[in-house]
Design a protein around this motif. Structure first.
Motif, PDB file in Angstrom:
ATOM      1  N   VAL A 327      19.678  -6.180 -18.557  1.00  0.00           N
ATOM      2  CA  VAL A 327      18.994  -6.900 -17.483  1.00  0.00           C
ATOM      3  C   VAL A 327      18.635  -8.292 -18.003  1.00  0.00           C
ATOM      4  N   TYR A 328      19.178  -9.323 -17.356  1.00  0.00           N
ATOM      5  CA  TYR A 328      18.900 -10.710 -17.750  1.00  0.00           C
ATOM      6  C   TYR A 328      17.749 -11.252 -16.908  1.00  0.00           C
ATOM      7  N   GLU A 329      16.885 -12.016 -17.553  1.00  0.00           N
ATOM      8  CA  GLU A 329      15.817 -12.690 -16.821  1.00  0.00           C
ATOM      9  C   GLU A 329      16.273 -14.118 -16.552  1.00  0.00           C
ATOM     10  N   ILE A 330      16.356 -14.485 -15.298  1.00  0.00           N
ATOM     11  CA  ILE A 330      16.806 -15.834 -14.938  1.00  0.00           C
ATOM     12  C   ILE A 330      15.622 -16.589 -14.345  1.00  0.00           C
ATOM     13  N   VAL A 341      22.328  -6.702  -9.063  1.00  0.00           N
ATOM     14  CA  VAL A 341      23.239  -6.151 -10.063  1.00  0.00           C
ATOM     15  C   VAL A 341      24.648  -6.691  -9.845  1.00  0.00           C
ATOM     16  N   THR A 342      25.377  -6.788 -10.950  1.00  0.00           N
ATOM     17  CA  THR A 342      26.797  -7.158 -10.881  1.00  0.00           C
ATOM     18  C   THR A 342      27.501  -6.547 -12.085  1.00  0.00           C
ATOM     19  N   THR A 343      28.764  -6.940 -12.301  1.00  0.00           N
ATOM     20  CA  THR A 343      29.523  -6.335 -13.413  1.00  0.00           C
ATOM     21  C   THR A 343      29.511  -7.262 -14.630  1.00  0.00           C
ATOM     22  N   ASN A 344      30.041  -6.744 -15.740  1.00  0.00           N
ATOM     23  CA  ASN A 344      29.974  -7.497 -16.992  1.00  0.00           C
ATOM     24  C   ASN A 344      31.238  -8.296 -17.304  1.00  0.00           C
ATOM     25  N   TYR A 364      15.793 -11.049 -11.636  1.00  0.00           N
ATOM     26  CA  TYR A 364      16.373 -10.186 -12.661  1.00  0.00           C
ATOM     27  C   TYR A 364      17.819  -9.911 -12.268  1.00  0.00           C
ATOM     28  N   LEU A 365      18.733 -10.080 -13.229  1.00  0.00           N
ATOM     29  CA  LEU A 365      20.142  -9.775 -12.946  1.00  0.00           C
ATOM     30  C   LEU A 365      20.576  -8.632 -13.859  1.00  0.00           C
TER      31      LEU A 365
END
Lengths: 448, 314
Positions: A327-330, A341-344, A364-365
């Motif tokens: 989970v990335y904090e933007i 959510v998305t893919t890597n 949050y992503l």
């Protein structure tokens, strides 16, 4: 000229013993023909056959390693002209040139800039590969600056001097760290070749035009040197590109051994002292066959685009780069911030995260491990499906970070929303936009 | 061992497409060699730079960009003149972003008036890009095509969803079509076939193979372009021999690396130089891949890329 796999096979023992690590002699022959193996891997080949095959057994472009230990880099061994044919093998090394005649303060500042130009991207560390030190004062100063730069930068060195006495002094100081010697020329070839042999260092040869370069590499090879780098001293950017293309073609297509070495480039030579133009020429060298690219400086504003471009060009076209699944904090998200959510797939991650950033709405992503595939492809391949997404959400700490229970999925996989809602009972599944470019409008509309 | 220069001559040639009007018309393409491979065969011209103007003042552009462009951005004709007279643009590219029905929703008449004003303001060829909404672009480009008939425009993007309408407009009023496909060799070729089957000459098509910026998929566009060029030159496949255009300004200036201030990203260094280089390195990479027209935004990026294009042309 190049031998075919069948030509080589005729010379092999044909016992299929497997001692070379390949099950059959024919398969081994095929690997040899493609440069994917060395003849020395076969313990049973006869001397006559070895001699007959030596041309075909040598890789069409030699490997050259500069430096020692973890900081060392290897270039060369390239097998194709175009990246869609096969992945480029060793990413080019890029670094700055530091002149020994400048002041101690200037040198310290240049080293600090070089070290600071370091970036993390898609789980790769991007940084300068070397520091080049050029002799612009006396031999003792060159040796002292080389030792200083080696120690403070921790990077492999390229030593640049035409006077063998200068080179000898610097090699006495830093020889064991395997710097690249630049350069043997028509005027100093014997002495430079002797120094490279004595210190077991890779050697660059510099002469005007590939003809003259080939004469020098043959001389160096005859003296037993294997790790050579070529510099055709092109008079213009156009001539540089020609020489890079011709050298790569000569090595790979004509199997012309005297040019079967990696290329060192100096894009600043054609830039009239303009660092912007120099950087643009360096970008051309990244795409077209520069293996060691020496710049006049390593400021972050030019190293970042060049190193990211290198990462792009040297990526395996068949195996996409992956962002770390987490989970990335933007921005600086808080408990009310949206959760998407998305893919890597690295490109998916970069585009989605930059669109969220552009919205100026902190979020949050969640980047789900979908084996590096984009959203639609991953869904079709069963890698971005409700079970995986639910597991990702449950394994993460996102539920503790947000006060709401909204999860936003890409519009391209709207069809999984019902099933995902069943898997994630505590969450409300919302369908986001189909195109990443519409994320800012979507988030702004939600924020009201 | 003697060294023989490994020259590789081509079996095919890129078509020449002419845009613009009369004495100020410009030919693009025409090479019988890979990009900047002047040592292999004839390469009659360097890639052209088409500088962007927008039909409405863009919002939220990076300060490095708006500062360099100055106060021309509120008027497309003034902006176009500055691009040509101050920044040396070879062409102007009108981006009809405000026709997006999900955005400002400007009408086809509004769009045509902007293109008319730009075409009147400059003596260089004009490229016209719609907003990317296939249905709206069909209407907008038709109106543009019938309004501006005294010069050959390049209008697009024609996609698999709207190529019939865009091609019909080009056929009717003598324009050139920009045919856009999503980073795929076969789809690019297929769209060219469909468009020529409608009766448009193959030398009235420019291919937009789609692209990303450095760090955002530039390598995909680059490789698709290299493959298209090899198909055109080595295999002499005539449905891949169209010149190519890369609409890269919008891709570059959307990226964080081009936009972020030095305060936000201190480790990335000077924001102005970084932004210019993000655009310039993207542009030169695509030019090496095979672009014949580079759609660009920042005047300093244009200046440095123009120098590099000249330097790479013997």
């Amino acid at each position: 000229m190049a031998l075919t796999g069948l030509d080589i096979f005729k010379q092999l023992p044909k016992t299929n013993c497997g001692d070379c690590g390949v099950p059959t002699c024919l398969a081994f022959a095929m690997k040899l023909a493609q440069g994917g193996a060395e003849l020395s891997q076969c313990p049973h080949v006869s001397e006559e056959a070895a001699a007959a095959l030596s041309d075909a057994a040598a890789p069409p472009m030699r490997a050259v390693t500069v430096g020692t230990g973890d900081a060392a880099f290897t270039v060369g061994e390239e097998t194709v002209l175009f990246r869609h044919d096969k992945t480029f093998v060793h990413p080019c090394a890029i670094g700055p040139r530091i002149d020994s005649g400048t002041s101690d303060d200037e040198i310290a500042a240049a080293v600090a800039t070089t070290k600071a130009a370091a970036f993390e991207r898609v789980q790769q560390h991007l940084a300068c590969g070397f520091a080049a030190v050029r002799s612009t004062a006396d031999a003792a100063r060159f040796a002292a600056v080389a030792a200083d730069v080696a120690e403070k930068s921790g990077l492999p060195l390229v030593l640049m001097a035409e006077d063998p006495e200068h080179m000898s002094a610097a090699l006495d100081a830093v020889g064991p760290s395997r710097p690249l010697i630049h350069a043997a020329t028509e005027a100093n070839a014997e002495a430079m070749i002797a120094l490279a042999s004595e210190h077991s260092c890779p050697l660059a040869v510099r002469a005007s035009g590939l003809d003259a370069v080939a004469a020098l590499t043959e001389k160096a090879a005859a003296a037993g040197l294997k790790e050579l780098v070529i510099d055709s001293a092109p008079e213009s950017a156009a001539a540089a590109l020609r020489d890079h293309v011709f050298a790569r073609r000569a090595a790979l297509k004509q199997k012309f051994a005297p040019l079967g070495y990696p290329v060192i480039t100096f894009p600043g030579d054609h830039a009239d002292g303009d660092p912007m133009l120099e950087t643009v020429y360096a970008a051309v060298d990244v795409a077209k066959y520069g293996s060691i690219i020496v710049l006049s400086g390593a400021e972050p504003w030019r190293m970042l685009p060049l190193l990211v471009l290198r990462q792009n060009v040297y990526t395996d076209p068949q195996r996409p780069m992956r962002a770390e699944a987490k989970v990335y904090e933007i921005g600086a998200p808080g408990p009310d911030s949206p959760f998407l959510v998305t893919t890597n797939f690295s490109l998916t991650y970069f585009i989605v995260s930059s669109e969220i950033e552009a919205s100026k709405i902190p979020a949050y992503l969640g980047v789900v491990d979908a084996e590096g595939l984009s959203v639609l492809t991953a869904w079709a391949a069963g890698k971005f499906v409700p079970e995986r997404i639910a597991k990702f959400v449950n394994d993460s700490a996102i539920a503790e970070n947000v006060s709401h229970h909204d999860i936003i999925i890409p519009g391209a996989v709207a069809q999984i929303s019902g099933e995902l809602a069943e898997e994630l009972e505590a969450w409300n599944v919302l369908v986001g936009p189909y195109e990443a470019a519409d994320i800012p409008a979507f988030l702004k509309a939600r924020a009201g | 061992m003697p060294y023989t220069e490994p020259v590789e001559s081509a079996n095919g040639r890129i078509r020449e497409v002419t845009v613009g009007a009369g004495e100020s018309s410009v030919a693009i393409g025409g090479a019988a060699a890979l990009p900047f491979h002047w040592f292999d065969g004839e390469a009659p011209r360097r890639p052209m730079i088409a500088m962007e103007v927008f039909d409405a003042t863009p919002a939220e552009w990076a300060p490095a960009l708006t500062g360099a462009l100055g106060d021309v951005m509120s008027d497309p004709a003034t902006w176009a003149r500055a691009n040509v007279e101050q920044h040396g643009a070879d062409m102007v590219c009108v981006q009809l972003a405000s026709t997006d029905p999900n955005g400002a929703d400007a009408t086809p008449q509004d769009a045509a008036a902007v293109v008319r004003a730009v075409a009147d303001a400059v003596r260089v060829p004009v490229v016209v890009y719609g907003c990317g909404n296939a249905e709206r672009d069909a209407d907008v480009l038709k109106k543009v095509a019938e309004t501006v008939t005294d010069t050959v425009l390049a209008i697009g993007p024609a996609t698999e969803d709207n190529y019939k309408a865009v091609t019909a407009a080009a056929l009717g009023y003598g324009h050139v079509v920009v045919a856009e496909t999503p980073i795929d060799v076969n789809m690019a070729k297929q769209l060219n076939i469909l468009i020529t089957q409608m009766g448009l000459d193959a030398d009235r098509i420019i291919v937009d193979p789609s692209t990303g910026a450095v760090g955002y998929g530039v390598e995909y566009g680059y490789t698709v372009m290299e493959r298209l060029r090899l198909a055109a030159l080595v295999q002499n496949d005539d449905m891949t021999q169209m010149p190519m255009i890369c609409n890269l300004g919008k891709e570059v200036w959307r990226s964080k690396e081009a936009r972020a201030s030095e305060q936000d990203e201190p480790a990335w260094g000077d924001a102005a130089k970084r932004g210019v280089l993000w655009e310039a390195t993207t542009a030169i990479t695509l030019a090496v891949g095979g672009a014949d027209v580079l759609v660009m935004r920042h005047p300093d990026a244009v200046a440095v890329v123009r120098k590099a294009l000249s330097g790479l042309t013997a």
